[in-house]
Design a protein around this motif. Structure first.
Motif, PDB file in Angstrom:
ATOM      1  N   PHE A  11      38.483  45.002  43.382  1.00 20.74           N
ATOM      2  CA  PHE A  11      38.049  43.530  43.724  1.00 20.74           C
ATOM      3  C   PHE A  11      39.485  42.499  43.132  1.00 20.74           C
ATOM      4  CE2 PHE A  11      35.974  39.836  41.978  1.00 20.74           C
ATOM      5  CZ  PHE A  11      35.617  39.115  43.301  1.00 20.74           C
ATOM      6  N   ARG A  12      39.729  41.651  44.284  1.00 22.28           N
ATOM      7  CA  ARG A  12      40.841  40.726  43.820  1.00 22.28           C
ATOM      8  C   ARG A  12      40.354  39.555  44.188  1.00 22.28           C
ATOM      9  NH1 ARG A  12      41.908  44.348  41.413  1.00 22.28           N
ATOM     10  NH2 ARG A  12      43.675  45.615  41.242  1.00 22.28           N
ATOM     11  N   PRO A  13      39.739  38.922  43.197  1.00 19.58           N
ATOM     12  CA  PRO A  13      39.058  37.413  43.742  1.00 19.58           C
ATOM     13  C   PRO A  13      40.011  36.294  43.632  1.00 19.58           C
ATOM     14  CG  PRO A  13      38.847  37.835  41.327  1.00 19.58           C
ATOM     15  CD  PRO A  13      39.479  39.025  42.066  1.00 19.58           C
ATOM     16  N   GLU A  14      39.855  35.177  44.435  1.00 19.79           N
ATOM     17  CA  GLU A  14      40.449  34.173  44.471  1.00 19.79           C
ATOM     18  C   GLU A  14      40.248  33.324  43.242  1.00 19.79           C
ATOM     19  OE1 GLU A  14      39.409  31.613  47.772  1.00 19.79           O
ATOM     20  OE2 GLU A  14      39.998  33.284  49.473  1.00 19.79           O
ATOM     21  N   ALA A  15      39.143  33.256  42.894  1.00 21.90           N
ATOM     22  CA  ALA A  15      38.708  32.703  41.392  1.00 21.90           C
ATOM     23  C   ALA A  15      39.476  31.181  41.479  1.00 21.90           C
ATOM     24  CB  ALA A  15      39.216  33.597  40.460  1.00 21.90           C
ATOM     25  N   ALA A  16      39.513  30.265  42.463  1.00 22.08           N
ATOM     26  CA  ALA A  16      39.764  29.135  42.239  1.00 22.08           C
ATOM     27  C   ALA A  16      39.250  28.306  41.289  1.00 22.08           C
ATOM     28  CB  ALA A  16      39.673  28.444  43.809  1.00 22.08           C
ATOM     29  N   ALA A  17      38.074  28.432  40.825  1.00 20.99           N
ATOM     30  CA  ALA A  17      37.683  27.627  39.926  1.00 20.99           C
ATOM     31  C   ALA A  17      37.946  28.174  38.216  1.00 20.99           C
ATOM     32  CB  ALA A  17      35.776  27.633  39.854  1.00 20.99           C
ATOM     33  N   ASP A  61      23.743  37.486  32.783  1.00 13.75           N
ATOM     34  CA  ASP A  61      24.634  36.688  32.076  1.00 13.75           C
ATOM     35  C   ASP A  61      26.093  36.823  32.303  1.00 13.75           C
ATOM     36  OD1 ASP A  61      25.712  34.230  30.930  1.00 13.75           O
ATOM     37  OD2 ASP A  61      24.474  34.745  28.877  1.00 13.75           O
ATOM     38  N   TRP A  62      26.588  36.447  33.457  1.00 19.28           N
ATOM     39  CA  TRP A  62      28.099  36.660  33.880  1.00 19.28           C
ATOM     40  C   TRP A  62      28.746  35.706  33.648  1.00 19.28           C
ATOM     41  CZ3 TRP A  62      29.381  41.853  36.256  1.00 19.28           C
ATOM     42  CH2 TRP A  62      28.058  42.356  36.502  1.00 19.28           C
ATOM     43  N   ASP A  63      28.669  34.683  32.886  1.00 12.13           N
ATOM     44  CA  ASP A  63      29.482  33.395  32.696  1.00 12.13           C
ATOM     45  C   ASP A  63      30.792  33.484  32.073  1.00 12.13           C
ATOM     46  OD1 ASP A  63      27.928  31.539  33.704  1.00 12.13           O
ATOM     47  OD2 ASP A  63      26.578  31.061  31.915  1.00 12.13           O
ATOM     48  N   TYR A  64      30.954  34.804  31.328  1.00 11.18           N
ATOM     49  CA  TYR A  64      32.111  34.934  30.540  1.00 11.18           C
ATOM     50  C   TYR A  64      32.951  36.078  31.344  1.00 11.18           C
ATOM     51  CZ  TYR A  64      30.022  32.015  27.276  1.00 11.18           C
ATOM     52  OH  TYR A  64      29.415  30.877  26.630  1.00 11.18           O
ATOM     53  N   ALA A  65      32.584  36.208  32.636  1.00 14.29           N
ATOM     54  CA  ALA A  65      33.406  37.245  33.092  1.00 14.29           C
ATOM     55  C   ALA A  65      35.020  36.837  33.349  1.00 14.29           C
ATOM     56  CB  ALA A  65      32.909  37.477  34.842  1.00 14.29           C
ATOM     57  N   TRP A  66      35.946  37.581  33.341  1.00 10.75           N
ATOM     58  CA  TRP A  66      37.372  37.007  33.239  1.00 10.75           C
ATOM     59  C   TRP A  66      38.377  38.395  33.566  1.00 10.75           C
ATOM     60  CZ3 TRP A  66      40.653  38.745  29.279  1.00 10.75           C
ATOM     61  CH2 TRP A  66      40.304  39.440  28.179  1.00 10.75           C
ATOM     62  N   GLY A  89      44.977  33.750  33.743  1.00 12.46           N
ATOM     63  CA  GLY A  89      45.801  34.934  34.265  1.00 12.46           C
ATOM     64  C   GLY A  89      45.194  35.918  35.095  1.00 12.46           C
ATOM     65  N   ASP A  90      46.156  37.069  34.911  1.00 14.30           N
ATOM     66  CA  ASP A  90      45.721  38.275  35.769  1.00 14.30           C
ATOM     67  C   ASP A  90      45.211  39.289  34.980  1.00 14.30           C
ATOM     68  OD1 ASP A  90      46.475  37.090  38.141  1.00 14.30           O
ATOM     69  OD2 ASP A  90      48.584  37.779  37.940  1.00 14.30           O
ATOM     70  N   GLY A  91      44.675  40.307  35.454  1.00 10.94           N
ATOM     71  CA  GLY A  91      44.166  41.493  34.459  1.00 10.94           C
ATOM     72  C   GLY A  91      43.840  42.699  35.630  1.00 10.94           C
ATOM     73  N   GLU A  92      43.621  43.977  34.955  1.00 13.07           N
ATOM     74  CA  GLU A  92      43.209  45.110  35.823  1.00 13.07           C
ATOM     75  C   GLU A  92      42.232  44.990  36.628  1.00 13.07           C
ATOM     76  OE1 GLU A  92      42.772  49.936  34.832  1.00 13.07           O
ATOM     77  OE2 GLU A  92      44.011  48.649  33.355  1.00 13.07           O
ATOM     78  N   ILE A  93      41.078  44.350  35.953  1.00 10.87           N
ATOM     79  CA  ILE A  93      39.821  44.158  36.618  1.00 10.87           C
ATOM     80  C   ILE A  93      39.146  42.940  36.289  1.00 10.87           C
ATOM     81  CG2 ILE A  93      39.455  46.813  36.918  1.00 10.87           C
ATOM     82  CD1 ILE A  93      37.120  46.654  34.572  1.00 10.87           C
ATOM     83  N   VAL A  94      38.036  42.371  36.944  1.00  7.70           N
ATOM     84  CA  VAL A  94      37.213  41.378  36.305  1.00  7.70           C
ATOM     85  C   VAL A  94      36.317  41.995  35.454  1.00  7.70           C
ATOM     86  CG1 VAL A  94      35.696  39.725  36.688  1.00  7.70           C
ATOM     87  CG2 VAL A  94      37.613  40.116  38.373  1.00  7.70           C
ATOM     88  N   LEU A  95      36.404  41.834  34.186  1.00 11.77           N
ATOM     89  CA  LEU A  95      35.399  42.262  33.145  1.00 11.77           C
ATOM     90  C   LEU A  95      34.143  41.399  33.191  1.00 11.77           C
ATOM     91  CD1 LEU A  95      37.802  42.223  30.229  1.00 11.77           C
ATOM     92  CD2 LEU A  95      37.293  44.239  31.588  1.00 11.77           C
ATOM     93  N   HIS A  96      33.036  42.246  32.504  1.00 10.03           N
ATOM     94  CA  HIS A  96      31.868  41.340  32.314  1.00 10.03           C
ATOM     95  C   HIS A  96      32.037  40.042  31.360  1.00 10.03           C
ATOM     96  CE1 HIS A  96      27.941  40.525  30.723  1.00 10.03           C
ATOM     97  NE2 HIS A  96      27.469  40.551  31.654  1.00 10.03           N
TER      98      HIS A  96
END
Length: 258
Positions: A100-106, A140-145, A113-120
């Motif tokens: 998964f490679r999100p746009e994550a415009a928000a 509660d996915w608010d702190y995904a990054w 920054g970038d990371g290997e995966i999007v963490l919970h």
């Protein structure tokens, strides 16, 4: 069916169940989280709530996941069956977002920054939905990054090994006696599918990173971090980091190896 139920009643975060949906306040980074939830729905990952849109009050609408959560989660991971099931669920989630490679415009909550995966980013027993000792949902996915998978592992281990003193384990975390912290760390690592060597350092590093993130969000006036700063909770968090450093021998074997 429950038509309306208050799930969390805080000035900055009122969460309400309406029928078979949950309504939650939007955050500046919510659009990035919604992108993640849509990905998980597209690949039929069964453990995440589905994002249904924004209601007429400006709240995000998610599907309700039936089961026990919140404080009920602590007792579930005292049982080693729950501990192992939690680790396997975390691995399942990480596998689900490998490509998964999100746009994550928000952006994300407090990290860039970038990371290997999007963490919970907040993978604790309170944020899982439980049927007995089996987790059936992740909340509660608010702190995904974006980050390294080991950060989610280390974050979970802080709470389920746990990196807490004996009194807290017995009085607040539902342990009938002092936990075998080293065994629990090794069980979690094995169930996830990784070596336990080096995990104590990873836990301490993530404790420091989470503390720094909370301080940064508090300085920006974000809640609940600003409240944590005002009430002294962030000072308690710093004390817990020191406890982990001072008591690492509880989690390690001879010669400093887990």
């Amino acid at each position: 069916m429950v038509d309306h139920e208050m799930l969390q009643d805080k000035p900055h975060r009122e969460v309400v169940r309406v029928g078979d949906t949950v309504r939650r306040p939007l955050q500046p980074w919510s659009a990035s989280v919604h992108e993640l939830l849509r990905h998980l729905e597209d690949i039929d990952f069964p453990y995440a709530p589905r994002f249904l849109g924004i209601d007429d009050e400006g709240r995000e609408v998610l599907t309700f996941v039936e089961g026990d959560s919140g404080p009920d989660g602590w007792a579930r991971v005292v049982d080693e069956r729950g501990l192992v099931a939690m680790a396997r669920l975390l691995r399942d989630y990480h596998d689900a977002v490998r490509g998964f490679r999100p746009e994550a415009a928000a952006g994300w909550a407090g990290f860039t920054g970038d990371g290997e995966i999007v963490l919970h980013g907040d993978f604790g027993p309170w944020n899982l939905v439980w049927h007995g000792t089996q987790p059936v949902g992740i909340l509660d996915w608010d702190y995904a990054w974006p980050g390294r998978p080991v950060h989610d592992v280390a974050y979970a281990l802080e709470y389920v090994a746990p990196f807490r003193d004996d009194d807290m384990c017995r009085q607040w975390l539902a342990y009938p006696d002092v936990p075998d912290r080293r065994r629990r760390l090794e069980l979690f690592a094995e169930a996830y599918g990784m070596e336990a060597v080096g995990l104590v350092d990873e836990v301490i590093a993530q404790q420091e990173a989470v503390w720094e993130r909370a301080r940064r969000l508090a300085a920006q006036g974000m809640q609940p971090q600003a409240e944590w700063q005002q009430t002294g909770f962030l000072d308690q968090t710093a004390d817990r980091v020191r406890w982990s450093r001072d008591n690492r021998a509880l989690f390690e074997g001879p010669a400093g190896e887990p």
